[in-house]
Write an enzyme that holds these catalytic residues in place. Structure first.
Site, mmCIF file in Angstrom:
data_model
loop_
_atom_site.group_PDB
_atom_site.id
_atom_site.type_symbol
_atom_site.label_atom_id
_atom_site.label_comp_id
_atom_site.label_asym_id
_atom_site.label_seq_id
_atom_site.Cartn_x
_atom_site.Cartn_y
_atom_site.Cartn_z
ATOM 1 N N GLU A 22 33.045 30.572 39.479
ATOM 2 C CA GLU A 22 32.949 32.025 39.245
ATOM 3 C C GLU A 22 33.223 32.339 37.780
ATOM 4 O O GLU A 22 34.184 33.048 37.456
ATOM 5 C CB GLU A 22 33.978 32.759 40.114
ATOM 6 C CG GLU A 22 33.810 32.571 41.604
ATOM 7 C CD GLU A 22 35.018 33.084 42.391
ATOM 8 O OE1 GLU A 22 36.005 33.535 41.777
ATOM 9 O OE2 GLU A 22 34.975 33.016 43.618
ATOM 10 N N LYS A 70 33.307 41.557 37.496
ATOM 11 C CA LYS A 70 34.355 42.355 36.851
ATOM 12 C C LYS A 70 34.393 42.157 35.335
ATOM 13 O O LYS A 70 34.811 43.032 34.602
ATOM 14 C CB LYS A 70 35.732 41.998 37.430
ATOM 15 C CG LYS A 70 36.095 40.527 37.245
ATOM 16 C CD LYS A 70 37.380 40.158 37.960
ATOM 17 C CE LYS A 70 37.209 39.920 39.422
ATOM 18 N NZ LYS A 70 36.629 38.662 39.865
ATOM 19 N N HIS A 129 41.962 29.851 41.253
ATOM 20 C CA HIS A 129 41.655 30.269 39.878
ATOM 21 C C HIS A 129 42.804 29.785 39.003
ATOM 22 O O HIS A 129 43.954 30.137 39.232
ATOM 23 C CB HIS A 129 41.508 31.793 39.797
ATOM 24 C CG HIS A 129 40.810 32.241 38.543
ATOM 25 N ND1 HIS A 129 41.267 31.906 37.292
ATOM 26 C CD2 HIS A 129 39.675 32.967 38.343
ATOM 27 C CE1 HIS A 129 40.452 32.423 36.379
ATOM 28 N NE2 HIS A 129 39.473 33.062 36.999
#
Ligand SMILES: Cc1ncc(COP(=O)(O)O)c(C=O)c1O
Length: 382
Positions: A265, A58, A186
């Site tokens: 990530e 993204k 996250h």
């Protein structure tokens, strides 16, 4: 004039190089710097030994970026059917993807099953039911809510199971036939407070212990993204990804042993500093005593990073003067919200002057629109 040598190295181009690129390609021009991206990727892997990199697509899904990172050995964090397709187009195996969106469309789950993307994240009971119906034996990763102190974007606002619900969710997923394999989080983005990762790992460790008591054999910890850019900024230097790696990696091994798979990530820390935008002054006006400069890129274009990502950019010009005046930079559309910066100090500018914006790779080109008919900037690789 570039303000100082540090700024010059941050732009990675001489004024002459930029001039010749603009002559060839015109503006707005979005430049991906191949070697910088590779350096960022290699450095990340070095700073996080034993942690597999799943680039967050993204952040910037430009095909060149996917291809280059894929060749360099990265895996990918995808969020949608379309992002899975993009990665497959680069002949990257489905095993190198994780569908890390906790609220998925059924057709996205179905497509993941059909093509073999077997690992999916979740954080709520409804998602368990959805996944169990569409992808009965999927490997599932529970995303939990963790501290985001100091992060600009809090990614535990919209996502992440409460710690007290974690075991219950794992049990329900197992009952539904799914295969819980690990936990993810996250800490928010960008995260300049390494303590967020440390506290998150303490929470994950507790969940692993509770799960082990119920017969689970969790073997995957996904520490998400959030790592900052390590660049010179006018307001100071953010903590380095290196120092974060030094703190985080020993904890991973201490808490979870060597038999566990560790995933990160990263998005912005790989691509953020590997892109530069060149935009041009296309109009000027004095309004209520303030100097307005209208550029050929704006809030609906690459600078979508400002409203969506709350990004703050530095702006450089090549004017040969030390004089600086506050001005307003605006985009080309007819919308008055299309204001990029108010009060930025720049030399007096003329029509056709270039403005160079470094470190603009993340959440910018990815979300740029063509509102009012203005095209997204042309992308070149340097
Ligand atoms: C699930 C997930 N992973 C990774 C990322 C990438 O984060 P960052 O760019 O801060 O590294 C994001 C960003 O939104 C995300 O939602």
């Amino acid at each position: 004039m570039l303000e100082n040598e540090k700024s010059q190295s941050r732009l990675m181009f001489t004024p002459e190089q930029l001039d010749s690129l603009v002559e060839k390609y015109d503006t707005p021009l979005f430049i991906i710097i191949r070697n910088k991206l590779l350096d960022n990727f290699t450095a990340f892997r070095r700073f996080f030994p034993g942690v597999e990199v799943y680039y967050a697509v993204k952040t910037n899904p430009h095909p060149f970026i996917i291809g280059l990172l894929g060749e360099a050995g990265s895996s990918f964090d995808v969020a949608s059917l379309q992002e899975i397709q993009l990665i497959l187009c680069h002949h990257i195996a489905p095993e190198r993807m994780i569908l890390a969106n906790t609220i998925k469309r059924k057709k996205g789950i179905r497509f993941a099953r059909e093509v073999g993307v077997n690992r999916l994240t979740f954080d709520n009971f409804d998602e368990i039911g959805k996944m169990a119906r569409v992808f009965p034996d999927a490997q599932v990763i529970l995303r939990i809510k963790t501290p985001s102190d100091g992060s600009r974007i809090n990614l535990s606002y919209k996502f992440g199971a409460e710690q007290e619900d974690a075991l219950h969710l794992l049990l329900r997923a197992r009952e539904a036939g799914l295969r819980p394999v690990g936990v993810s989080f996250h800490v928010g983005s960008p995260c300049t407070n390494v303590q967020n990762y440390v506290s998150s790992l303490q929470i994950v460790k507790k969940i692993f212990e509770q799960a082990a008591d119920k017969g689970f054999d969790l073997k995957l910890v996904d520490i998400g993204g959030g790592f900052p850019l390590h660049v010179f900024r006018s307001e100071g230097v953010e903590p380095s990804v290196e120092s974060m790696g030094e703190t985080i990696t020993p904890i991973l091994r201490e808490y979870f042993g060597t038999d566990c798979q560790f995933i990160a990530e990263p998005g912005r820390s790989l691509i953020g500093s590997a892109c530069v935008l060149i935009t041009k002054v296309i109009g000027r006006a004095m309004r209520s005593g303030k100097a307005w400069y209208y550029l050929d890129d704006g809030i609906y274009g690459t600078f979508t990073a400002i409203p969506f990502d709350k990004s703050v950019f530095d702006f450089y010009t090549f004017k040969k003067t030390d004089a600086r005046f506050p001005c307003i930079l605006a985009g080309p559309t007819c919308d008055s919200t299309d204001v990029i910066a108010d009060g930025v100090l720049l030399p007096p500018l003329d029509l056709d002057d270039l403005i160079v914006v470094p470190d603009i790779g993340a959440y910018s080109w990815a979300s740029a629109t063509t509102f009012n008919g203005f095209e997204k900037p042309q992308v070149i690789v340097y």
